[in-house]
Scaffold this active site. Sequence first.
Site, PDB file in Angstrom:
ATOM      1  CD  GLU A  40      -4.940  -5.592  -4.448  1.00  0.00           C
ATOM      2  OE1 GLU A  40      -5.963  -5.902  -5.055  1.00  0.00           O
ATOM      3  OE2 GLU A  40      -4.894  -5.436  -3.213  1.00  0.00           O
TER       4      GLU A  40
ATOM      5  CD  GLU B  85     -16.357  -0.496   3.233  1.00  0.00           C
ATOM      6  OE1 GLU B  85     -17.328  -0.908   2.609  1.00  0.00           O
ATOM      7  OE2 GLU B  85     -15.214  -1.000   3.118  1.00  0.00           O
TER       8      GLU B  85
ATOM      9  NE  ARG C 228      -3.847  -0.488   1.900  1.00  0.00           N
ATOM     10  CZ  ARG C 228      -4.553  -1.148   2.818  1.00  0.00           C
ATOM     11  NH1 ARG C 228      -4.555  -0.743   4.069  1.00  0.00           N
ATOM     12  NH2 ARG C 228      -5.248  -2.216   2.480  1.00  0.00           N
TER      13      ARG C 228
ATOM     14  CG  HIS D  83      -6.732  -1.824  -6.334  1.00  0.00           C
ATOM     15  ND1 HIS D  83      -7.574  -2.797  -5.869  1.00  0.00           N
ATOM     16  CD2 HIS D  83      -6.756  -0.860  -5.392  1.00  0.00           C
ATOM     17  CE1 HIS D  83      -8.087  -2.441  -4.713  1.00  0.00           C
ATOM     18  NE2 HIS D  83      -7.610  -1.247  -4.402  1.00  0.00           N
TER      19      HIS D  83
HETATM   20  P1  0O2 Z   1      -8.602  -7.857   2.173  1.00  0.00           P
HETATM   21  O1  0O2 Z   1      -9.107  -8.369   3.465  1.00  0.00           O
HETATM   22  O2  0O2 Z   1      -8.217  -6.430   2.195  1.00  0.00           O
HETATM   23  O3  0O2 Z   1      -7.518  -8.715   1.608  1.00  0.00           O
HETATM   24  P2  0O2 Z   1     -12.568  -8.494  -8.561  1.00  0.00           P
HETATM   25  O4  0O2 Z   1     -12.654  -9.933  -8.965  1.00  0.00           O
HETATM   26  O5  0O2 Z   1     -11.462  -7.770  -9.215  1.00  0.00           O
HETATM   27  O6  0O2 Z   1     -13.861  -7.765  -8.650  1.00  0.00           O
HETATM   28  P3  0O2 Z   1     -11.094  -8.547  -6.069  1.00  0.00           P
HETATM   29  O7  0O2 Z   1     -10.108  -9.569  -6.435  1.00  0.00           O
HETATM   30  O8  0O2 Z   1     -11.611  -8.575  -4.667  1.00  0.00           O
HETATM   31  O9  0O2 Z   1     -12.364  -8.540  -6.982  1.00  0.00           O
HETATM   32  O10 0O2 Z   1     -10.430  -7.182  -6.412  1.00  0.00           O
HETATM   33  P4  0O2 Z   1     -10.778  -5.735  -5.877  1.00  0.00           P
HETATM   34  O11 0O2 Z   1     -12.230  -5.472  -5.926  1.00  0.00           O
HETATM   35  O12 0O2 Z   1      -9.891  -4.862  -6.667  1.00  0.00           O
HETATM   36  O13 0O2 Z   1     -10.372  -5.779  -4.324  1.00  0.00           O
HETATM   37  C1  0O2 Z   1      -9.078  -6.053  -3.924  1.00  0.00           C
HETATM   38  C2  0O2 Z   1      -8.870  -5.473  -2.566  1.00  0.00           C
HETATM   39  O14 0O2 Z   1      -9.220  -4.086  -2.574  1.00  0.00           O
HETATM   40  C3  0O2 Z   1      -9.726  -6.044  -1.465  1.00  0.00           C
HETATM   41  O15 0O2 Z   1      -9.173  -7.244  -1.005  1.00  0.00           O
HETATM   42  C4  0O2 Z   1      -9.690  -4.928  -0.445  1.00  0.00           C
HETATM   43  O16 0O2 Z   1      -8.441  -4.888   0.225  1.00  0.00           O
HETATM   44  C5  0O2 Z   1      -9.790  -3.709  -1.333  1.00  0.00           C
HETATM   45  N1  0O2 Z   1     -11.200  -3.371  -1.530  1.00  0.00           N
HETATM   46  C6  0O2 Z   1     -11.939  -3.608  -2.622  1.00  0.00           C
HETATM   47  N2  0O2 Z   1     -13.200  -3.156  -2.446  1.00  0.00           N
HETATM   48  C7  0O2 Z   1     -13.245  -2.623  -1.212  1.00  0.00           C
HETATM   49  C8  0O2 Z   1     -14.271  -1.962  -0.442  1.00  0.00           C
HETATM   50  O17 0O2 Z   1     -15.414  -1.800  -0.865  1.00  0.00           O
HETATM   51  N3  0O2 Z   1     -13.936  -1.536   0.813  1.00  0.00           N
HETATM   52  C9  0O2 Z   1     -12.683  -1.701   1.316  1.00  0.00           C
HETATM   53  N4  0O2 Z   1     -12.444  -1.244   2.553  1.00  0.00           N
HETATM   54  N5  0O2 Z   1     -11.693  -2.322   0.631  1.00  0.00           N
HETATM   55  C10 0O2 Z   1     -11.972  -2.763  -0.615  1.00  0.00           C
HETATM   56  P5  0O2 Z   1     -10.070  -8.293  -0.228  1.00  0.00           P
HETATM   57  O18 0O2 Z   1      -9.541  -9.657  -0.476  1.00  0.00           O
HETATM   58  O19 0O2 Z   1     -11.513  -8.098  -0.569  1.00  0.00           O
HETATM   59  O20 0O2 Z   1      -9.887  -7.928   1.264  1.00  0.00           O
END
Ligand code: 0O2
Length: 273
Positions: A140, A155, A78, A121
């Site tokens: 990532e 959130e 990050r 991202h």
């Molecule tokens: P954690 O617990 O942080 O590891 P996709 O198939 O591309 O739609 P993907 O692989 O989940 O889905 O990708 P996306 O949407 O880019 O999300 C990747 C990460 O971004 C998430 O990992 C979160 O860390 C963050 N993120 C995405 N959407 C949100 C959101 O609405 N709120 C918050 N706070 N973080 C978000 P993980 O594995 O979901 O969670």
Amino acid sequence: METQLWRERLAPYRLAVDELVVKFNHVKQQYQDARMYSPIELVSGRLKRVSSILDKMRRKGVELSQMEEKIEDIAGIRLICQFVDDIDTVVEIIRQREDLVIKTEKDYITKSKPSGYRSYHIIAYYVVQTINGPKRLEVEIQIRTMAMNFWSTIEHSLQYKYREHMPDDLRERLLRAADAVDVLDNEMSSVRDEIMDAQNSNRQKATIISDILNNIENLYYVANEREVTKIQNEFFQIYRQDDITLLKRFNKQLDIIAETYRAQNPQNMQEGL
Ligand code: 0O2
């Protein structure tokens, strides 16, 4: 999979996180050493927890054998910026790097997610060296402002607490808070020049003070104690006036004094004086 096997499988990802944290901190340091504004304010990294990997695999219907190709964020970096404009600069820095090959970019800033989440991202390939040879894996990189990071951290905890059952009114409030974050980021961008001027002048002042103290310390080796004490007292007086022009002038005078001593006793002077 046995605990030991998980550890072995995740070890290269841990290495990638550790290496990239060092590398991005170094980018920040290089800007600072060059006395330039760093578009990266903070760097952090994490290895996704096994329980989160399993959760995500279940959600996406991914088999254990496909984990490495389908779960792109096992290694997560990050990069936090002060201003929204810095995000573009950081993205460009990443695009130019030879150790990261970009697979995909997701711009949740221009178009936020339905939750209100905003961040940029990048999924990139990165090679780590292991005892079994090089291993290419995916990392990532999330790039966002401090304000976006504040919102998403809060959130994320609430999402974790409520899972799919977040109460509607809370969801609404989070959306309103996300709008407020957007307003805050835009406001900060509009006074960016002023903030950067203030930060520059703080940095400049800190550098001059450290040069002055360095000069005074070096004079201890070559000048007599009374003279150095006098210089030190003079410095404290000027310092109290909080005027950068006076500090600069005083530092120039010290340079001249140091130069005189250097000419007289070249072997006694410390390096850098
Ligand atoms: P954690 O617990 O942080 O590891 P996709 O198939 O591309 O739609 P993907 O692989 O989940 O889905 O990708 P996306 O949407 O880019 O999300 C990747 C990460 O971004 C998430 O990992 C979160 O860390 C963050 N993120 C995405 N959407 C949100 C959101 O609405 N709120 C918050 N706070 N973080 C978000 P993980 O594995 O979901 O969670």
